[in-house]
Design a protein around this motif. Structure first.
Motif, PDB file in Angstrom:
ATOM      1  N   SER A 168      -4.086  15.718   4.994  1.00 34.00           N
ATOM      2  CA  SER A 168      -4.134  15.738   3.459  1.00 34.00           C
ATOM      3  C   SER A 168      -3.117  16.647   2.889  1.00 34.00           C
ATOM      4  CB  SER A 168      -5.560  16.543   3.200  1.00 34.00           C
ATOM      5  OG  SER A 168      -5.672  17.814   3.912  1.00 34.00           O
ATOM      6  N   SER A 190      -1.365  15.977  -4.866  1.00 38.33           N
ATOM      7  CA  SER A 190      -0.785  14.923  -4.216  1.00 38.33           C
ATOM      8  C   SER A 190       0.642  14.879  -4.142  1.00 38.33           C
ATOM      9  CB  SER A 190      -1.344  13.652  -5.017  1.00 38.33           C
ATOM     10  OG  SER A 190      -0.805  13.900  -6.460  1.00 38.33           O
ATOM     11  N   LYS A 239       2.989   5.831  -6.875  1.00 37.82           N
ATOM     12  CA  LYS A 239       2.651   6.081  -8.381  1.00 37.82           C
ATOM     13  C   LYS A 239       2.451   7.465  -8.651  1.00 37.82           C
ATOM     14  CE  LYS A 239       2.036   1.071  -8.701  1.00 37.82           C
ATOM     15  NZ  LYS A 239       1.206   0.004  -8.632  1.00 37.82           N
ATOM     16  N   ASP A 240       1.141   7.781  -7.908  1.00 42.07           N
ATOM     17  CA  ASP A 240       0.768   9.065  -7.971  1.00 42.07           C
ATOM     18  C   ASP A 240      -0.143   9.685  -7.092  1.00 42.07           C
ATOM     19  OD1 ASP A 240      -1.406   7.462  -8.400  1.00 42.07           O
ATOM     20  OD2 ASP A 240      -2.280   7.841 -10.326  1.00 42.07           O
ATOM     21  N   ASP A 241       0.252   9.133  -5.671  1.00 38.77           N
ATOM     22  CA  ASP A 241      -0.905   9.412  -4.698  1.00 38.77           C
ATOM     23  C   ASP A 241      -0.042  10.177  -3.512  1.00 38.77           C
ATOM     24  OD1 ASP A 241      -3.256   9.418  -3.350  1.00 38.77           O
ATOM     25  OD2 ASP A 241      -3.482   7.200  -2.934  1.00 38.77           O
ATOM     26  N   TRP A 242      -0.873  10.425  -2.400  1.00 41.18           N
ATOM     27  CA  TRP A 242      -0.281  11.048  -1.422  1.00 41.18           C
ATOM     28  C   TRP A 242       0.336  10.248  -0.578  1.00 41.18           C
ATOM     29  CZ3 TRP A 242      -1.256  11.218   4.100  1.00 41.18           C
ATOM     30  CH2 TRP A 242      -0.854  12.321   4.713  1.00 41.18           C
ATOM     31  N   ARG A 244       9.311  10.701  -7.546  1.00 37.36           N
ATOM     32  CA  ARG A 244       8.743   9.400  -7.195  1.00 37.36           C
ATOM     33  C   ARG A 244       9.556   8.040  -8.009  1.00 37.36           C
ATOM     34  NH1 ARG A 244       3.292   9.864  -5.653  1.00 37.36           N
ATOM     35  NH2 ARG A 244       2.326  12.159  -5.511  1.00 37.36           N
ATOM     36  N   THR A 258       2.581   8.226   2.221  1.00 37.56           N
ATOM     37  CA  THR A 258       2.285   7.774   3.716  1.00 37.56           C
ATOM     38  C   THR A 258       3.441   7.920   4.486  1.00 37.56           C
ATOM     39  OG1 THR A 258       3.254   5.428   3.416  1.00 37.56           O
ATOM     40  CG2 THR A 258       1.011   5.917   2.880  1.00 37.56           C
ATOM     41  N   ASP A 262       2.387   1.533  -3.621  1.00 39.65           N
ATOM     42  CA  ASP A 262       1.517   1.990  -4.488  1.00 39.65           C
ATOM     43  C   ASP A 262       1.320   3.709  -4.357  1.00 39.65           C
ATOM     44  OD1 ASP A 262       1.245  -0.604  -5.473  1.00 39.65           O
ATOM     45  OD2 ASP A 262      -0.469  -0.793  -4.411  1.00 39.65           O
ATOM     46  N   THR A 263       1.606   4.249  -3.164  1.00 39.83           N
ATOM     47  CA  THR A 263       1.205   5.719  -3.201  1.00 39.83           C
ATOM     48  C   THR A 263       2.310   6.462  -3.973  1.00 39.83           C
ATOM     49  OG1 THR A 263       2.764   6.120  -1.152  1.00 39.83           O
ATOM     50  CG2 THR A 263       0.179   5.241  -1.041  1.00 39.83           C
ATOM     51  N   GLU A 277       0.876  -1.322  -0.055  1.00 36.21           N
ATOM     52  CA  GLU A 277       0.057   0.015   0.070  1.00 36.21           C
ATOM     53  C   GLU A 277       0.976   1.226   0.070  1.00 36.21           C
ATOM     54  OE1 GLU A 277      -0.408  -2.526   2.215  1.00 36.21           O
ATOM     55  OE2 GLU A 277      -2.061  -3.311   1.833  1.00 36.21           O
TER      56      GLU A 277
END
Length: 224
Positions: free
Chosen positions: A88, A146, A9-12, A188, A14, A6-7, A3
């Motif tokens: 956020s 993000s 790739k293009d997410d916020w 990234r 962790t 995976d962030t 998880e």
């Protein structure tokens, strides 16, 4: 964890990804400078510092800052301590203990100004000295919602390697990043590449340490 990866790739990002990045900087770079007293405070510790009513109660849980010259703190806008991976937005607070100044780098100004100011106050209580808070208004800005965590990681590396560790003793350096550009997509990929490199190295080590004999056997194979 998958998880967390995976962030990238293009997410916020962790807490775990930022913590990994800090550990990478410590092991690959910071440990080479034996006289450097720089602390990369983990996101969980920064959050704990911001949430406590009395920072002095955390002295045993936090690193010993007695000889520390600079502290990096990832700042999260989560205000609910019961929510895991809450918030956020990430920003970066760099505290120069020796100068009594806290520099705030926010890639989505002025989103985390209140949180960073509060973290500065809490840390000043813990250190027992006044800290001047400064918002670096020329900090590189993100262009989406993000990339804030990536900016924190990239700016942390730049400030550590190109500013603090490159400076001579007693040399005054500018903490401005007005001329610094951040390519979040490349950032990234860099973090993913480093994680993948460690994963492959771990597999190679496990492969080398594996027994050449059949599972459960303590004796080498015999021939007829």
């Amino acid at each position: 964890m998958k998880e967390d990866i995976d962030t990238l790739k293009d997410d916020w990002l962790t807490d775990n990804v930022i913590s990994f990045w800090q550990e990478f900087l410590e092991r690959e770079y910071l440990k080479q400078y034996k006289n450097a007293n720089i602390v990369l405070l983990r996101p969980s510790m920064s959050f704990m510092l911001m949430q406590t009513r009395d920072p002095l109660t955390l002295k045993e849980a936090l690193p010993d800052f007695t000889r520390t010259t600079h502290i990096f703190l990832p700042i999260n806008d989560c205000r609910n301590p019961s929510v895991a991976e809450g918030g956020s937005h990430w920003s970066l607070l760099l505290v120069s203990v020796v100068d009594g100044v806290a520099f705030h780098y926010d890639s989505l100004q002025p989103s985390n100004r209140q949180e960073a100011n509060h973290a500065t106050y809490q840390l000043s209580q813990l250190l027992g000295r006044r800290l001047q808070y400064i918002d670096l208004l020329d900090a590189p800005q993100q262009h989406n919602s993000s990339d804030c965590g990536v900016f924190v990681c990239m700016l942390m590396r730049h400030l550590l390697l190109k500013k603090l560790l490159m400076a001579h003793a007693k040399e005054k350096i500018s903490m401005s990043l007005g001329d610094k550009a951040v390519d979040a997509a490349t950032g990234r990929k860099d973090i993913l590449r480093i994680i993948e490199g460690f994963r492959k190295e771990g597999e190679r080590r496990r492969s080398r340490s594996a027994s050449p004999y059949p599972k459960g056997s303590r004796s080498p194979p015999r021939v007829d």
